[in-house]
Design an enzyme around this catalytic site. Structure first.
Site, mmCIF file in Angstrom:
data_model
loop_
_atom_site.group_PDB
_atom_site.id
_atom_site.type_symbol
_atom_site.label_atom_id
_atom_site.label_comp_id
_atom_site.label_asym_id
_atom_site.label_seq_id
_atom_site.Cartn_x
_atom_site.Cartn_y
_atom_site.Cartn_z
ATOM 1 N N TYR A 98 0.857 -1.183 0.000
ATOM 2 C CA TYR A 98 0.000 0.000 0.000
ATOM 3 C C TYR A 98 0.901 1.243 0.000
ATOM 4 C CZ TYR A 98 -3.281 -3.593 1.593
ATOM 5 O OH TYR A 98 -4.021 -4.752 1.722
ATOM 6 N N PRO B 40 -14.811 -6.160 3.263
ATOM 7 C CA PRO B 40 -15.944 -6.605 4.091
ATOM 8 C C PRO B 40 -17.217 -5.804 3.886
ATOM 9 C CG PRO B 40 -14.433 -5.284 5.400
ATOM 10 C CD PRO B 40 -13.783 -5.463 4.061
HETATM 11 N N1 LIG Z 1 -5.110 -9.182 1.495
HETATM 12 C C1 LIG Z 1 -5.476 -8.600 0.389
HETATM 13 O O1 LIG Z 1 -5.160 -9.053 -0.718
HETATM 14 C C2 LIG Z 1 -6.272 -7.333 0.461
HETATM 15 C C3 LIG Z 1 -6.825 -6.751 -0.702
HETATM 16 C C4 LIG Z 1 -7.559 -5.561 -0.572
HETATM 17 C C5 LIG Z 1 -7.752 -5.009 0.701
HETATM 18 N N2 LIG Z 1 -7.197 -5.592 1.797
HETATM 19 C C6 LIG Z 1 -7.378 -5.024 3.161
HETATM 20 O O2 LIG Z 1 -8.762 -4.978 3.459
HETATM 21 C C7 LIG Z 1 -9.143 -3.651 3.840
HETATM 22 C C8 LIG Z 1 -10.555 -3.392 3.385
HETATM 23 O O3 LIG Z 1 -10.677 -3.682 2.013
HETATM 24 P P1 LIG Z 1 -11.322 -2.699 0.956
HETATM 25 O O4 LIG Z 1 -10.952 -1.306 1.288
HETATM 26 O O5 LIG Z 1 -10.989 -3.213 -0.357
HETATM 27 O O6 LIG Z 1 -12.858 -2.956 1.148
HETATM 28 P P2 LIG Z 1 -14.034 -2.358 2.071
HETATM 29 O O7 LIG Z 1 -13.505 -1.933 3.402
HETATM 30 O O8 LIG Z 1 -15.102 -3.374 2.033
HETATM 31 O O9 LIG Z 1 -14.579 -1.125 1.244
HETATM 32 C C9 LIG Z 1 -14.054 0.146 1.306
HETATM 33 C C10 LIG Z 1 -14.920 1.010 0.422
HETATM 34 O O10 LIG Z 1 -16.215 1.088 1.001
HETATM 35 C C11 LIG Z 1 -16.532 2.437 1.291
HETATM 36 N N3 LIG Z 1 -17.143 2.456 2.629
HETATM 37 C C12 LIG Z 1 -16.560 2.186 3.809
HETATM 38 N N4 LIG Z 1 -17.431 2.307 4.822
HETATM 39 C C13 LIG Z 1 -18.605 2.680 4.253
HETATM 40 C C14 LIG Z 1 -19.885 2.964 4.778
HETATM 41 N N5 LIG Z 1 -20.140 2.884 6.084
HETATM 42 N N6 LIG Z 1 -20.866 3.323 3.903
HETATM 43 C C15 LIG Z 1 -20.622 3.393 2.577
HETATM 44 N N7 LIG Z 1 -19.430 3.137 2.020
HETATM 45 C C16 LIG Z 1 -18.423 2.779 2.854
HETATM 46 C C17 LIG Z 1 -15.244 3.201 1.270
HETATM 47 O O11 LIG Z 1 -15.462 4.507 0.792
HETATM 48 P P3 LIG Z 1 -15.233 5.811 1.737
HETATM 49 O O12 LIG Z 1 -13.768 6.039 1.795
HETATM 50 O O13 LIG Z 1 -15.972 6.879 1.020
HETATM 51 O O14 LIG Z 1 -15.810 5.492 3.075
HETATM 52 C C18 LIG Z 1 -14.422 2.408 0.277
HETATM 53 O O15 LIG Z 1 -14.692 2.824 -1.045
HETATM 54 C C19 LIG Z 1 -8.079 -2.764 3.191
HETATM 55 O O16 LIG Z 1 -7.901 -1.555 3.889
HETATM 56 C C20 LIG Z 1 -6.848 -3.612 3.316
HETATM 57 O O17 LIG Z 1 -6.297 -3.449 4.615
HETATM 58 C C21 LIG Z 1 -6.483 -6.738 1.697
#
Ligand SMILES: NC(=O)c1ccc[n+]([C@@H]2O[C@H](COP(=O)([O-])OP(=O)(O)OC[C@H]3O[C@@H](n4cnc5c(N)ncnc54)[C@H](OP(=O)(O)O)[C@@H]3O)[C@@H](O)[C@H]2O)c1
Length: 277
Positions: free
Chosen positions: A56, A201
């Protein structure tokens, strides 16, 4: 009510809803200030598990977290990942032991810590023997540089093979209300007491499921996102969601999902995986 904490690897106690830092932007300066505010608010609100990775921002995300949060509260654990390199502007999986060792040393420096409580192998490298990759992490653990070893995006067979080589404390796979591909991996983690960190998630997807989550949300005076997170928490006590956001409003909303209790009727309605639209 289900436990609000989980002991990763038996001794690393975290609140079950953590924070994924991936989307925090290190620049421009205004975004960095906002990102620092979100990270600090997460900790103020009781987050004790933050997920980051070398990938990241190629270290920039780890540095941002240190700038925001160092000196760290005793109960805060920043989990990071190594094993992906940037080569000629392209990322590639790279689990060579020297790369993993170097990645951990750099992460220790960037995070300003002597030990990383949970170090995750970002991806298994198919071109490096698994025993070499996990052997290197096992050595780092023996040296005290890392506390526990986690995996990311693995199958049940890969998890079992890894466990025959070294103790595995966590798995981080994509999983949410609408994406159950890794149900078998979650079941394996549940059976073994291994933490399962669902990434992505915050479910988004088919209208059918959004409608059900919205209906349940209405009944509870909550939001569909909170319902999606509460559903994850109810799925198994080993599930530790790491939702990511760039805004304090969504952060507060997401963390409040820990207080949401879904009834068995609501879980029954959410559990079936709806068809994609
Ligand atoms: N191991 C792996 O390969 C891998 C891959 C990807 C991610 N990750 C990890 O997983 C974490 C989470 O993954 P992710 O960011 O892809 O998915 P996520 O947390 O499911 O989704 C984040 C997205 O959802 C929006 N969001 C968050 N809270 C919200 C709410 N209450 N209402 C409406 N929209 C909301 C955010 O926008 P806003 O900013 O506008 O809130 C952002 O666009 C990452 O930070 C990382 O640490 C791991």
């Amino acid at each position: 009510m289900a436990s609000t904490t989980f002991d990763i690897g038996g001794d690393l106690t975290v609140r079950r809803i953590g924070f994924g830092a991936m989307r925090l932007a290190p620049e421009p300066a205004s975004a960095r200030r906002a990102a620092i505010a979100v990270a600090r608010r997460a900790v103020e609100l009781g987050v004790t598990l933050i997920d980051t990775a070398h990938m990241y921002g190629w270290g920039a995300n780890e540095e941002l977290l240190a700038e925001a949060l160092y000196p760290y509260p005793d109960d805060l654990h920043i989990a990071t990942k190594v094993g992906i390199s940037l080569v000629d502007g392209e990322w590639r999986v790279d689990g060579r032991p020297s790369v993993l060792r170097d990645g951990v040393d750099q992460a220790l420096r960037r995070l300003r810590v002597d030990r990383i409580g949970l170090l995750q192998l970002h991806r298994i490298d198919p071109d490096t023997p698994l025993a070499d990759q996990l052997g290197a992490l096992g050595e780092l653990r023996a040296e005290g540089k890392i506390g526990h070893i986690g995996l990311s995006e693995v199958t049940v067979a890969e998890l079992e093979r890894a466990r025959s080589i070294v103790e595995i404390a966590s798995v981080q796979n994509r999983y949410n209300l609408l994406d159950r591909e890794h149900d078998p991996v979650l079941a394996a983690c549940d059976a073994a007491g291994i933490a399962f960190l669902p990434w992505r998630p915050v479910a988004a997807g088919s209208a059918g499921s959004r409608a059900e989550a919205a209906a349940v949300a209405d009944e509870l005076g909550a939001t569909p996102t909170q319902v999606a997170l509460a559903w994850l928490l109810a799925r198994s006590p080993v599930v530790l969601p790491i939702p990511s956001t760039t805004g304090v409003g969504h952060l507060e909303e997401n963390l409040a999902a820990a207080d949401l209790e879904l009834t068995s009727d609501q879980l029954d309605r959410l559990d079936p995986l709806p068809g994609r639209d």
